[in-house]
Design an enzyme around this catalytic site. Sequence first.
Site: not given
Ligand code: IPE
Ligand code: IPE
Ligand code: MG
Length: 249
Positions: A205, A216, A76-78, A74, A42, A34, A29, A32
Amino acid sequence: MSLFKSRGTKRDGEVDFSRLPRHVAIIMDGNGRWAKRRGLPRTAGHAAGAETFRTIATYCKDIGLEYLTVYAFSTENWKRPAEEVSAIMDLLKKYLLEAIGKMERDRVKMKFLGDLSPLSKELCALCRKTEEISTHYEGCQVNICLNYGGRDEIVQAVRALAAECAAGQRNAASLTEEDVCAHLYSAGIPDPDLVIRPSGELRLSNFLPWQSAYAEFYFTDVLWPDFSKRELNRALADFQSRSRRFGGV
Ligand code: IPE
Ligand code: IPE
Ligand code: MG
């Protein structure tokens, strides 16, 4: 035999490579944020994150870790904008094509955990091909959680078990934890000993909720694209300083 195993006595805060956890799981995680900090889109963060994954997976193989599981996408990432989702899928495709080309050399085994059915036919086929080639290799097994959700995983296991009960192949009253495990995407893989989450978030998540019952946890503010071998060593050393009791004394 790994280069890292024959080291002499260890100093404080250093990793003892002779007693590594069997299984490390990482929520990749912070891509984005970064990118945002650098004024980049992103997607540039996801590309940088993919490079970090390559470095860390190779390192895990070199130190002799048995299992590495990473959260790549995940269920939920959709919810993210379509362009971001498609950029992530394109990166995965690119990564897998390169990985397939190098598998003979790297000898890293790969497996996908999650529901691959909503992915493009091409990506699905690449995942299956990668898994098929992997059956020829021994060594570090890298599990990539793709369209993975812990609750989704449990629901599909429950559905399969319910169907077996309805068909008279099983008795609901005698179902065990082992029966549930055997129907999870992670069937046959030992539970993670250490779950690492970079990026400063203190939550799971929906990552491996069943499997990490006794894991752990290690949290760090470092964003995934900046995560390094040194960061992993810190997490491993921290893990080694803990006392796991599994409910005992
Ligand atoms: C968890 O990160 C999923 C992955 C790293 C693939 P998210 O960025 O989706 O989690 P939330 O939304 O902050 O909980
Ligand atoms: C994790 O990084 C990658 C995926 C969830 C696919 P993020 O895209 O969630 O990065 P942040 O959390 O927005 O910084
Ligand atoms: Mg994230």
